[in-house]
Design a protein around this motif. Sequence first.
Motif, PDB file in Angstrom:
ATOM      1  N   LEU A   1      -4.738   6.660  -2.187  1.00  0.00           N
ATOM      2  CA  LEU A   1      -6.196   7.003  -2.644  1.00  0.00           C
ATOM      3  C   LEU A   1      -6.640   8.258  -2.056  1.00  0.00           C
ATOM      4  O   LEU A   1      -7.101   9.096  -2.985  1.00  0.00           O
ATOM      5  CB  LEU A   1      -7.232   5.908  -1.520  1.00  0.00           C
ATOM      6  CG  LEU A   1      -8.374   5.987  -2.042  1.00  0.00           C
ATOM      7  CD1 LEU A   1      -9.030   6.016  -3.216  1.00  0.00           C
ATOM      8  CD2 LEU A   1      -9.456   5.142  -0.983  1.00  0.00           C
TER       9      LEU A   1
ATOM     10  N   GLY B   1      -4.193   4.309   2.933  1.00  0.00           N
ATOM     11  CA  GLY B   1      -4.806   4.794   2.012  1.00  0.00           C
ATOM     12  C   GLY B   1      -4.210   6.061   1.514  1.00  0.00           C
ATOM     13  O   GLY B   1      -5.047   6.997   0.836  1.00  0.00           O
TER      14      GLY B   1
ATOM     15  N   MET C   1     -14.791   1.077  -3.258  1.00  0.00           N
ATOM     16  CA  MET C   1     -13.724  -0.071  -2.753  1.00  0.00           C
ATOM     17  C   MET C   1     -14.571  -0.963  -2.033  1.00  0.00           C
ATOM     18  O   MET C   1     -14.366  -2.196  -2.083  1.00  0.00           O
ATOM     19  CB  MET C   1     -12.978   0.549  -1.508  1.00  0.00           C
ATOM     20  CG  MET C   1     -12.171   1.770  -1.977  1.00  0.00           C
ATOM     21  SD  MET C   1     -10.650   1.093  -2.960  1.00  0.00           S
ATOM     22  CE  MET C   1      -9.743   0.180  -1.743  1.00  0.00           C
TER      23      MET C   1
ATOM     24  N   ALA D   1       0.710  -1.145   0.046  1.00  0.00           N
ATOM     25  CA  ALA D   1       0.067   0.095   0.068  1.00  0.00           C
ATOM     26  C   ALA D   1       0.753   1.208   0.085  1.00  0.00           C
ATOM     27  O   ALA D   1       0.269   2.234  -0.232  1.00  0.00           O
ATOM     28  CB  ALA D   1      -0.857   0.298   1.327  1.00  0.00           C
TER      29      ALA D   1
ATOM     30  N   PHE E   1      -4.740  -1.069  -2.062  1.00  0.00           N
ATOM     31  CA  PHE E   1      -4.432   0.385  -1.892  1.00  0.00           C
ATOM     32  C   PHE E   1      -3.060   0.588  -2.600  1.00  0.00           C
ATOM     33  O   PHE E   1      -2.810   1.666  -2.343  1.00  0.00           O
ATOM     34  CB  PHE E   1      -4.378   0.551  -0.248  1.00  0.00           C
ATOM     35  CG  PHE E   1      -5.526   0.748   0.465  1.00  0.00           C
ATOM     36  CD1 PHE E   1      -6.682   1.699   0.447  1.00  0.00           C
ATOM     37  CD2 PHE E   1      -6.040  -0.424   1.246  1.00  0.00           C
ATOM     38  CE1 PHE E   1      -7.588   1.840   0.913  1.00  0.00           C
ATOM     39  CE2 PHE E   1      -7.351  -0.531   1.787  1.00  0.00           C
ATOM     40  CZ  PHE E   1      -8.041   0.660   1.529  1.00  0.00           C
TER      41      PHE E   1
ATOM     42  N   ILE F   1      -4.836   1.551  -7.048  1.00  0.00           N
ATOM     43  CA  ILE F   1      -5.735   2.972  -6.836  1.00  0.00           C
ATOM     44  C   ILE F   1      -5.766   3.838  -8.412  1.00  0.00           C
ATOM     45  O   ILE F   1      -6.704   4.120  -8.496  1.00  0.00           O
ATOM     46  CB  ILE F   1      -4.872   3.875  -5.874  1.00  0.00           C
ATOM     47  CG1 ILE F   1      -5.007   3.286  -4.590  1.00  0.00           C
ATOM     48  CG2 ILE F   1      -5.329   5.130  -5.832  1.00  0.00           C
ATOM     49  CD1 ILE F   1      -6.489   2.880  -4.085  1.00  0.00           C
TER      50      ILE F   1
ATOM     51  N   MET G   1     -10.945   1.245   8.135  1.00  0.00           N
ATOM     52  CA  MET G   1     -10.585   1.931   6.867  1.00  0.00           C
ATOM     53  C   MET G   1     -11.720   3.159   6.748  1.00  0.00           C
ATOM     54  O   MET G   1     -11.311   4.055   6.447  1.00  0.00           O
ATOM     55  CB  MET G   1     -10.958   0.964   5.779  1.00  0.00           C
ATOM     56  CG  MET G   1     -10.232  -0.276   5.646  1.00  0.00           C
ATOM     57  SD  MET G   1      -8.476  -0.015   5.565  1.00  0.00           S
ATOM     58  CE  MET G   1      -8.014  -0.562   7.077  1.00  0.00           C
TER      59      MET G   1
END
Lengths: 70, 414
Positions: free
Chosen positions: B359, B356, B160, A8, B112, B117, B241
């Motif tokens: 994002l 995140g 998502m 991530a 993520f 993304i 989240m």
Amino acid sequence: MKAIVDSALCAGRGLCYRSAPKVFSSDEDGFNAAVGGVVEVPEGRERMARMGASACPESAIQVVDDPGAP
Amino acid sequence: MSTTQDGAPGMVGGRNHFTDFDLDSREFSDNFDEVVDAVHAGCPVARSEALGGYWVVSGFDDIRRIGQDWQTWTNTDGYEPNRLGDDNARLYPLEIDPPYQTRWRALLGDFFSPRAIRTKKPSVEKNVNELIDRFVESGQCDFIDAFAAHLPGRVFFSTMLGVPLEDLPYLQAAADQAVRGPFETRAEGWNKVGAYLDGYLKQRKQEEPRGDFVDAILAGVETDDGEPAPWHHKIFVMVDMLAGGLATTSILLAGIADFLATHPEDAARLAADPSLHENAIEEIIRYYASILALGRTATKDTEIAGQPIKKGEMVMLSYAAAARDPRYFENPHTIDITRKIPTNIAFGYGPHRCIGSHLARLQGLTTLAVLLERLPDLRLAPGTRPTFSHSTVTRDLENLHVVFTPGAKLGESA
């Protein structure tokens, strides 16, 4: 020692494999090749692994000494 | 140097922020820049007696060191003071440590990653344009109520989670209540969100897998005992989240509009040169850093910058203050869209760094580009300016009244 590469976070900025080329490598898009997984740090390369990890601007690499780590 | 404006070092706005810090205090939120300057100059580890007592760490280097050292600084006692004993509504993987935390991050991370993304861009763009359509003809709005409070929820729930569109208004309202409703109703908001997500997970469990984020959570990971993660941990992940991604991104989006409205020369430069956008968004994230602070608890007697910390004491890592550390940022309270940022500490550091972040960046970049195009003369409504408030972990912007030349809806073509 292991280096965990967070998928991530890795943004493909390339500082890890440029500063620690004997530990980290790049995939075809420039991301850490071990993204989402673990790099087994070769014996004697521990210092370089730490340098490569701390060079990451996204803090995507966690170096773990503990043999019981994932 | 304003640290001695009221006589003693640490005195700003009538409070001594060295010995009587309070993340929630008006003396801090109303004098943010000055207080941050004062602690960077004279008090890298400030003491608070609020909420049962905690320490506040502000230095960029100290936060990086602590953020990486999860053996000394555990997350299992909660992300803010007074979380002990409350095991019914946790946030995972925020409130667990490696290696269990690492397994969740490895599982969730693929959804993520920048590559994952990137595929959400058309959906984010569509949502940005739809929201702007709702107010573009009026020439004015409260940008937070009209836009910033809605985009992150829409993006998360629809792109998502894949929840049905007809459930979005209910879920958005519940999440809104949880995140920015009157303080005493926020728990009720979280309960609504948790109950919905519990039902949604159960429903998805009966359906054919879609190979998405929800299926990954349903599959789960092993706990440190080698057992499959229990159901309630999966709910904690879903709620985390949302808790981590909604209000924080709202503040960023509001920050973008506030910045454009108050810096017309920069806005013109950004409109003329989209290659500056990525760097500008990093700088806006740094400046409006929406996480004020997140907690760690000492697992043993230790020290930070010479300040002894006892086992069991909580430290709040102030990402928002570290993002203004003068050792790393010249003129830290100025937004410089060409500033090179070594590490965006606003997202935290170490294994718990914001999952995140990419994002959030995508939503920021898309909002920036669309605002420049559709509301090019955005300004603050005459006589108004937004105010900042603090709620222990987040730094909020309130009441962002803006005006602009009315435009046309894009409608279905959006």
